[in-house]
Scaffold this motif. Structure first.
Motif, PDB file in Angstrom:
ATOM      1  N   LEU A 145      35.495  33.743  47.600  1.00  0.00           N
ATOM      2  CA  LEU A 145      35.197  32.874  46.460  1.00  0.00           C
ATOM      3  C   LEU A 145      34.021  31.939  46.749  1.00  0.00           C
ATOM      4  CD1 LEU A 145      38.863  31.998  45.490  1.00  0.00           C
ATOM      5  CD2 LEU A 145      37.311  33.427  44.166  1.00  0.00           C
ATOM      6  N   VAL A 146      33.937  31.461  47.984  1.00  0.00           N
ATOM      7  CA  VAL A 146      32.861  30.543  48.351  1.00  0.00           C
ATOM      8  C   VAL A 146      31.525  31.266  48.420  1.00  0.00           C
ATOM      9  CG1 VAL A 146      31.962  29.093  50.204  1.00  0.00           C
ATOM     10  CG2 VAL A 146      34.368  28.936  49.558  1.00  0.00           C
ATOM     11  N   THR A 147      31.518  32.476  48.988  1.00  0.00           N
ATOM     12  CA  THR A 147      30.267  33.226  49.157  1.00  0.00           C
ATOM     13  C   THR A 147      29.779  33.828  47.844  1.00  0.00           C
ATOM     14  OG1 THR A 147      30.838  33.760  51.452  1.00  0.00           O
ATOM     15  CG2 THR A 147      29.171  35.135  50.388  1.00  0.00           C
ATOM     16  N   CYS A 148      30.687  34.401  47.086  1.00  0.00           N
ATOM     17  CA  CYS A 148      30.313  35.108  45.848  1.00  0.00           C
ATOM     18  C   CYS A 148      30.258  34.115  44.687  1.00  0.00           C
ATOM     19  CB  CYS A 148      31.300  36.231  45.560  1.00  0.00           C
ATOM     20  SG  CYS A 148      31.495  37.419  46.915  1.00  0.00           S
ATOM     21  N   LYS A 149      29.266  33.269  44.703  1.00  0.00           N
ATOM     22  CA  LYS A 149      29.185  32.181  43.726  1.00  0.00           C
ATOM     23  C   LYS A 149      28.815  32.664  42.327  1.00  0.00           C
ATOM     24  CE  LYS A 149      27.848  28.677  47.134  1.00  0.00           C
ATOM     25  NZ  LYS A 149      29.136  27.966  47.094  1.00  0.00           N
ATOM     26  N   GLN A 150      28.238  33.887  42.210  1.00  0.00           N
ATOM     27  CA  GLN A 150      27.779  34.368  40.912  1.00  0.00           C
ATOM     28  C   GLN A 150      28.821  35.225  40.186  1.00  0.00           C
ATOM     29  OE1 GLN A 150      24.886  33.127  39.859  1.00  0.00           O
ATOM     30  NE2 GLN A 150      24.808  32.102  41.856  1.00  0.00           N
ATOM     31  N   LEU A 151      29.982  35.406  40.775  1.00  0.00           N
ATOM     32  CA  LEU A 151      30.974  36.317  40.202  1.00  0.00           C
ATOM     33  C   LEU A 151      31.384  35.919  38.786  1.00  0.00           C
ATOM     34  CD1 LEU A 151      33.534  37.160  43.049  1.00  0.00           C
ATOM     35  CD2 LEU A 151      31.766  38.635  42.088  1.00  0.00           C
ATOM     36  N   ASN A 152      31.369  36.921  37.894  1.00  0.00           N
ATOM     37  CA  ASN A 152      31.976  36.768  36.574  1.00  0.00           C
ATOM     38  C   ASN A 152      33.348  37.430  36.534  1.00  0.00           C
ATOM     39  OD1 ASN A 152      28.719  37.505  35.390  1.00  0.00           O
ATOM     40  ND2 ASN A 152      29.619  35.467  35.488  1.00  0.00           N
ATOM     41  N   TYR A 153      33.499  38.503  37.347  1.00  0.00           N
ATOM     42  CA  TYR A 153      34.769  39.242  37.387  1.00  0.00           C
ATOM     43  C   TYR A 153      35.180  39.451  38.840  1.00  0.00           C
ATOM     44  CZ  TYR A 153      38.130  43.062  37.234  1.00  0.00           C
ATOM     45  OH  TYR A 153      39.253  43.829  37.396  1.00  0.00           O
ATOM     46  N   LEU A 154      36.464  39.237  39.109  1.00  0.00           N
ATOM     47  CA  LEU A 154      37.036  39.499  40.428  1.00  0.00           C
ATOM     48  C   LEU A 154      38.373  40.192  40.235  1.00  0.00           C
ATOM     49  CD1 LEU A 154      37.050  39.193  43.514  1.00  0.00           C
ATOM     50  CD2 LEU A 154      38.056  36.919  43.209  1.00  0.00           C
ATOM     51  N   GLY A 155      38.532  41.352  40.893  1.00  0.00           N
ATOM     52  CA  GLY A 155      39.765  42.112  40.754  1.00  0.00           C
ATOM     53  C   GLY A 155      40.383  42.433  42.106  1.00  0.00           C
ATOM     54  N   PHE A 156      41.660  42.115  42.272  1.00  0.00           N
ATOM     55  CA  PHE A 156      42.426  42.464  43.474  1.00  0.00           C
ATOM     56  C   PHE A 156      43.552  43.413  43.065  1.00  0.00           C
ATOM     57  CE2 PHE A 156      40.989  38.128  44.771  1.00  0.00           C
ATOM     58  CZ  PHE A 156      40.280  38.496  45.909  1.00  0.00           C
ATOM     59  N   HIS A 157      43.653  44.558  43.744  1.00  0.00           N
ATOM     60  CA  HIS A 157      44.735  45.508  43.497  1.00  0.00           C
ATOM     61  C   HIS A 157      45.377  45.838  44.838  1.00  0.00           C
ATOM     62  CE1 HIS A 157      46.102  49.768  42.032  1.00  0.00           C
ATOM     63  NE2 HIS A 157      47.107  48.953  42.263  1.00  0.00           N
ATOM     64  N   ASN A 158      46.653  45.490  44.980  1.00  0.00           N
ATOM     65  CA  ASN A 158      47.385  45.752  46.221  1.00  0.00           C
ATOM     66  C   ASN A 158      46.683  45.098  47.411  1.00  0.00           C
ATOM     67  OD1 ASN A 158      49.388  46.813  47.928  1.00  0.00           O
ATOM     68  ND2 ASN A 158      48.212  48.689  48.295  1.00  0.00           N
ATOM     69  N   CYS A 159      46.411  43.829  47.285  1.00  0.00           N
ATOM     70  CA  CYS A 159      45.754  43.070  48.353  1.00  0.00           C
ATOM     71  C   CYS A 159      46.640  41.901  48.788  1.00  0.00           C
ATOM     72  CB  CYS A 159      44.394  42.546  47.890  1.00  0.00           C
ATOM     73  SG  CYS A 159      43.169  43.840  47.555  1.00  0.00           S
ATOM     74  N   ASP A 160      46.512  41.524  50.045  1.00  0.00           N
ATOM     75  CA  ASP A 160      47.229  40.358  50.539  1.00  0.00           C
ATOM     76  C   ASP A 160      46.617  39.930  51.865  1.00  0.00           C
ATOM     77  OD1 ASP A 160      48.134  42.134  52.447  1.00  0.00           O
ATOM     78  OD2 ASP A 160      50.166  42.274  51.676  1.00  0.00           O
ATOM     79  N   THR A 161      47.250  38.973  52.521  1.00  0.00           N
ATOM     80  CA  THR A 161      46.830  38.524  53.850  1.00  0.00           C
ATOM     81  C   THR A 161      47.996  38.730  54.809  1.00  0.00           C
ATOM     82  OG1 THR A 161      47.531  36.264  53.386  1.00  0.00           O
ATOM     83  CG2 THR A 161      45.237  36.824  52.923  1.00  0.00           C
ATOM     84  N   SER A 162      47.693  38.674  56.102  1.00  0.00           N
ATOM     85  CA  SER A 162      48.749  38.890  57.098  1.00  0.00           C
ATOM     86  C   SER A 162      49.854  37.857  56.968  1.00  0.00           C
ATOM     87  CB  SER A 162      48.142  38.861  58.500  1.00  0.00           C
ATOM     88  OG  SER A 162      47.246  39.942  58.674  1.00  0.00           O
ATOM     89  N   ASP A 163      49.498  36.629  56.593  1.00  0.00           N
ATOM     90  CA  ASP A 163      50.481  35.581  56.331  1.00  0.00           C
ATOM     91  C   ASP A 163      50.483  35.264  54.838  1.00  0.00           C
ATOM     92  OD1 ASP A 163      51.050  35.275  59.082  1.00  0.00           O
ATOM     93  OD2 ASP A 163      49.282  33.995  59.308  1.00  0.00           O
ATOM     94  N   TRP A 164      51.680  35.049  54.300  1.00  0.00           N
ATOM     95  CA  TRP A 164      51.771  34.679  52.896  1.00  0.00           C
ATOM     96  C   TRP A 164      51.079  33.334  52.701  1.00  0.00           C
ATOM     97  CZ3 TRP A 164      54.943  36.870  48.795  1.00  0.00           C
ATOM     98  CH2 TRP A 164      55.432  38.134  49.111  1.00  0.00           C
ATOM     99  N   ILE A 165      50.219  33.274  51.689  1.00  0.00           N
ATOM    100  CA  ILE A 165      49.430  32.059  51.493  1.00  0.00           C
ATOM    101  C   ILE A 165      49.498  31.596  50.044  1.00  0.00           C
ATOM    102  CG2 ILE A 165      47.791  32.691  53.303  1.00  0.00           C
ATOM    103  CD1 ILE A 165      45.813  33.379  50.976  1.00  0.00           C
ATOM    104  N   THR A 166      49.130  30.356  49.842  1.00  0.00           N
ATOM    105  CA  THR A 166      48.859  29.840  48.509  1.00  0.00           C
ATOM    106  C   THR A 166      47.362  29.979  48.280  1.00  0.00           C
ATOM    107  OG1 THR A 166      50.708  28.287  48.482  1.00  0.00           O
ATOM    108  CG2 THR A 166      48.856  27.809  47.027  1.00  0.00           C
ATOM    109  N   LEU A 167      47.007  30.811  47.325  1.00  0.00           N
ATOM    110  CA  LEU A 167      45.590  31.052  47.038  1.00  0.00           C
ATOM    111  C   LEU A 167      45.136  30.067  45.966  1.00  0.00           C
ATOM    112  CD1 LEU A 167      42.955  32.671  47.195  1.00  0.00           C
ATOM    113  CD2 LEU A 167      43.947  34.273  45.536  1.00  0.00           C
ATOM    114  N   GLN A 168      44.258  29.167  46.353  1.00  0.00           N
ATOM    115  CA  GLN A 168      43.693  28.213  45.402  1.00  0.00           C
ATOM    116  C   GLN A 168      42.338  28.730  44.937  1.00  0.00           C
ATOM    117  OE1 GLN A 168      43.683  24.368  47.341  1.00  0.00           O
ATOM    118  NE2 GLN A 168      45.705  23.895  46.504  1.00  0.00           N
ATOM    119  N   VAL A 169      42.213  28.916  43.634  1.00  0.00           N
ATOM    120  CA  VAL A 169      40.991  29.470  43.065  1.00  0.00           C
ATOM    121  C   VAL A 169      40.189  28.354  42.420  1.00  0.00           C
ATOM    122  CG1 VAL A 169      40.011  31.153  41.463  1.00  0.00           C
ATOM    123  CG2 VAL A 169      42.150  31.667  42.654  1.00  0.00           C
ATOM    124  N   GLU A 170      39.022  28.130  42.976  1.00  0.00           N
ATOM    125  CA  GLU A 170      38.045  27.212  42.398  1.00  0.00           C
ATOM    126  C   GLU A 170      36.724  27.959  42.322  1.00  0.00           C
ATOM    127  OE1 GLU A 170      37.758  23.511  44.374  1.00  0.00           O
ATOM    128  OE2 GLU A 170      39.907  23.061  44.281  1.00  0.00           O
TER     129      GLU A 170
END
Length: 529
Positions: A227-252
Motif C-alpha cells: 500500500l505504501v509503495t503502490c501510491k497510484q493504485l486505483n484497484y487492488l485485489g487479493f484472492h486467497n492471500c494472507d500472512t504467516s501471522d494473523w494480522i489486522t490490516l489497516q488500509v490507508e
C-alpha cells in the motif's frame, strides 16, 4: 448439353489451380494486402489496439511497415494466457481446468514458454518505442510468478514508466497452481512475490491496478508495504492471500477506488482512511466468528459486495453497525446456499440514515425452502430502494452434502431466519422492479411475492425467472423438485394465488425462461457469491 457444359466448368474450378491460376491468386492476395498496407499508420494502429498481444506479434512478420507498428500501440495487453498456444481461445476457468489435467512437467514447460513469450513481447513493444511518441493509455501485464520472467518484466515496465507517459498500468500475477494448494505452495509463492516486489519498486510505484492470488507473505507487515509503495493504485485485489501471522490490516490509501478481498485470512481489515473508495468486495470470512471488516473514512463508498458460507459459530451481521458512516447505493449479499448471516433489524431513528441511499439490492444464492419474510427488513429500512433482485437456489455442486462432514464442519441444519415486522400495513413508495431468479410455485415464494406487492404501492414489474442453469449441477438431481410454471394454465393459477386477497397492485407479473433475460437484468446475475 448445357448441363454437361456447366459440370465441366465446375470441375475446372474445383481442380488444382494451374501455375497461371496460382499466380493470379497470389497477385490478387498481394493487391488486397497492399491495399490494407496503404492505410494510414494511425488506422492500422487502431486496428492492432483491438487485438490481443499474440495476434499483434503475428502481424509484425507481414512487412517492415507492420513490424514497426507494435511499438506505436497505445493499448498494450500482454497476457501469458494468450501464449498458451492451442489453449489461447478458451476462457480462464477452462484453461485452468485443462492445465490441471496434464502432467506437471508439461504444465511447467507450457507456463515457462508463455512467460518467455511475454518477456519477449514486452521488450519488443516497450524498448523500441519512441520516447516522444504517443501516450500509452493502458499497459496491462498478466504473467506467471515463476523463474526470472517477473523481474525481467518488472524492469522493462519500470523503465517504460520512466521514459514514457503511461496513463494506466496493470499487473495480474498468476501462479502455476490455482486449485488444491497446500500451505507450502502459498508460502513459496509469497516468498517469490516478495523478491519480485523488492527488485521492481519502480514498476510497482506506477501501477494503477494490481491483482494477486494464492500468496502467503512471510512478513506480517508486507501488505502495508504494498500500500505504501503502490501510491497510484486505483484497484487492488487479493484472492486467497494472507500472512504467516494473523494480522489486522489497516488500509490507508489516497487513490484507491476499488478493493477486492476474496477468501483471505486476516484477523481484521480496517479501512481507516480511503477517501476515494467507491467499490468494495469482501467475500468469505470462514474462520472468523464475526465479520472481520471495519469501515472507517470511506465517504464515497457506493457499491458493496459481501458474501459468506455461514456456519453455526458465525454471528449474525448487523449491517446498520457496519454501514453507519457510509452511503451505499448498490449492495450485493451472497449466502452460498447456506445459513442466512444477515440480522434483520428494527432500526431506531438514529440508525435510519444508514440505508437512506440504497437504490439496488441483490440477494444471491438464498437457500431454498425457507421463509423469505426476513428480506422485508430491507424494504422497511431502505425507503429509496428501486430494484430488488433475489436468487433462491441450492447448488449441490458447491454444497457440502455429506451429513457427517456437515456436522464436523459445523454447518447449520436450519439455514433460515425468522423476523416479524413491527410495522403493520407498511408501504414502500419507490420500489419499481422485483426480480426473482429460480422462482418456484411454492407457497413460501408466492406468499413473499404477494407480500412485496402489497407493500410496494408503485411497483411496476415483477420478473419471475426459471431456474438458472449451472454447469456444475448439470445432470445432478435437484435436492427438491423444481416447480416453475411452464404452461399458461399453471401461470394463470400462480398469478391468481399471488393476487388473492384483493391486492390492488398494478404491477405486471412476467414468467420468463432464462433464455429471455435482458441485458440489464443479466448483468445482475452475480456469480461467485
Amino acid at each position: 448439353m448445357a448441363r454437361t457444359s456447366r459440370r465441366r466448368r465446375a470441375a475446372k474450378l474445383m481442380a488444382k489451380p494451374s501455375v497461371k491460376a496460382e499466380s493470379f491468386l497470389d497477385e490478387l492476395k498481394y493487391n488486397l494486402d497492399d491495399r490494407l498496407s496503404k492505410l494510414p499508420n494511425d488506422i492500422l494502429v487502431n486496428i492492432l489496439d483491438r487485438l490481443n498481444c499474440r495476434d499483434v506479434t503475428r502481424t509484425s512478420v507481414l512487412s517492415r511497415q507492420w513490424s514497426q507498428l507494435p511499438a506505436k500501440l497505445s493499448w498494450l495487453k500482454i497476457s501469458a494466457r494468450d501464449f498458451m498456444h492451442s489453449q489461447a481461445s478458451v476462457s480462464d476457468d477452462e484453461l485452468d481446468e485443462k492445465l490441471a489435467k496434464i502432467n506437471t512437467l508439461r504444465r511447467i514447460n507450457a507456463i515457462n514458454a508463455a512467460n518467455a513469450a511475454v518477456v519477449k513481447a514486452t521488450k519488443s513493444m516497450l524498448e523500441h518505442r519512441d520516447p516522444g511518441g504517443c501516450t500509452i493509455r493502458l499497459l496491462s501485464m498478466a504473467f506467471y510468478l515463476r523463474g526470472d520472467a517477473p523481474i525481467s518484466i518488472g524492469h522493462t515496465v519500470g523503465n517504460a514508466m520512466a521514459t514514457h507517459k503511461v496513463v494506466k498500468a496493470e499487473f495480474t500475477v498468476l501462479t502455476e497452481k490455482e486449485h488444491t494448494l497446500i500451505p507450502d505452495d502459498v508460502l513459496n509463492y509469497g516468498t517469490r512475490f516478495v523478491s519480485f516486489f523488492n527488485e521492481c519498486h519502480n514498476a510497482f510505484a506506477g501501477l494503477t491496478r494490481l491483482e494477486l492470488a494464492n500468496l502467503r507473505f512471510p512478513e506480517s507487515d508486507f501488505v502495508s508495504s504494498i500500500l505504501v509503495t503502490c501510491k497510484q493504485l486505483n484497484y487492488l485485489g487479493f484472492h486467497n492471500c494472507d500472512t504467516s501471522d494473523w494480522i489486522t490490516l489497516q488500509v490507508e490509501h489516497a487513490q484507491l477506488s476499488e478493493l477486492s478481498i476474496f477468501d483471505c485470512r486476516f484477523d481484521m481489515v480496517e479501512l481507516t482512511w480511503v477517501p476515494k473508495l467507491t467499490c468494495l468486495a469482501f467475500l468469505f470470512w470462514r474462520s472468523s466468528q464475526e465479520l472481520p471488516l471495519s469501515l472507517g473514512y470511506v465517504p464515497l463508498l457506493g457499491v458493496l459486495r459481501l458474501s459468506n458460507i455461514a456456519r453455526t459459530m458465525h454471528k449474525m451481521v448487523k449491517l446498520s453497525t457496519l454501514l453507519h458512516e457510509t452511503s451505499v447505493r448498490d449492495m450485493t449479499l451472497g449466502f452460498k446456499c447456506e445459513k442466512i448471516w444477515v440480522q434483520p433489524e428494527c432500526l431506531t431513528r438514529r440508525q435510519a440514515h444508514v440505508f437512506q441511499q440504497l437504490r439496488i439490492l441483490n440477494l444471491v444464492n438464498i437457500p431454498e425452502g425457507y421463509d423469505l419474510t426476513w428480506t422485508m427488513f430491507f424494504l422497511e429500512a431502505a425507503p429509496s430502494l428501486e430494484e430488488l433482485y433475489m436468487t433462491v437456489i441450492d447448488h449441490p455442486c458447491e454444497m457440502l452434502m455429506d451429513e457427517e462432514l456437515r456436522r464436523e464442519e459445523f454447518y447449520s441444519d436450519n439455514k433460515g431466519v425468522e423476523w416479524e415486522s413491527p410495522t403493520s400495513n407498511f408501504k414502500h413508495h419507490r420500489l419499481a422492479k422485483l426480480t426473482i431468479f429460480c422462482f418456484q410455485s411454492e407457497d413460501y415464494m408466492m406468499s413473499h411475492v404477494r407480500r412485496v406487492m402489497e407493500a410496494a404501492v408503485n411497483l411496476e414489474d415483477v420478473y419471475l425467472f426459471d431456474r438458472l442453469t449451472c454447469d456444475g449441477c448439470r445432470g445432478v438431481t435437484p435436492l427438491k423438485p423444481i416447480r416453475f410454471p411452464e404452461e399458461s394454465r399453471h401461470r394463470r393459477w400462480v398469478e391468481k394465488q399471488i393476487r388473492k386477497g384483493g391486492i390492488e397492485s398494478l404491477a405486471t407479473i412476467h414468467f420468463l425462461g432464462t433464455g429471455a433475460i435482458r441485458g440489464d437484468i443479466l448483468a445482475r446475475i452475480a456469480t461467485g457469491y
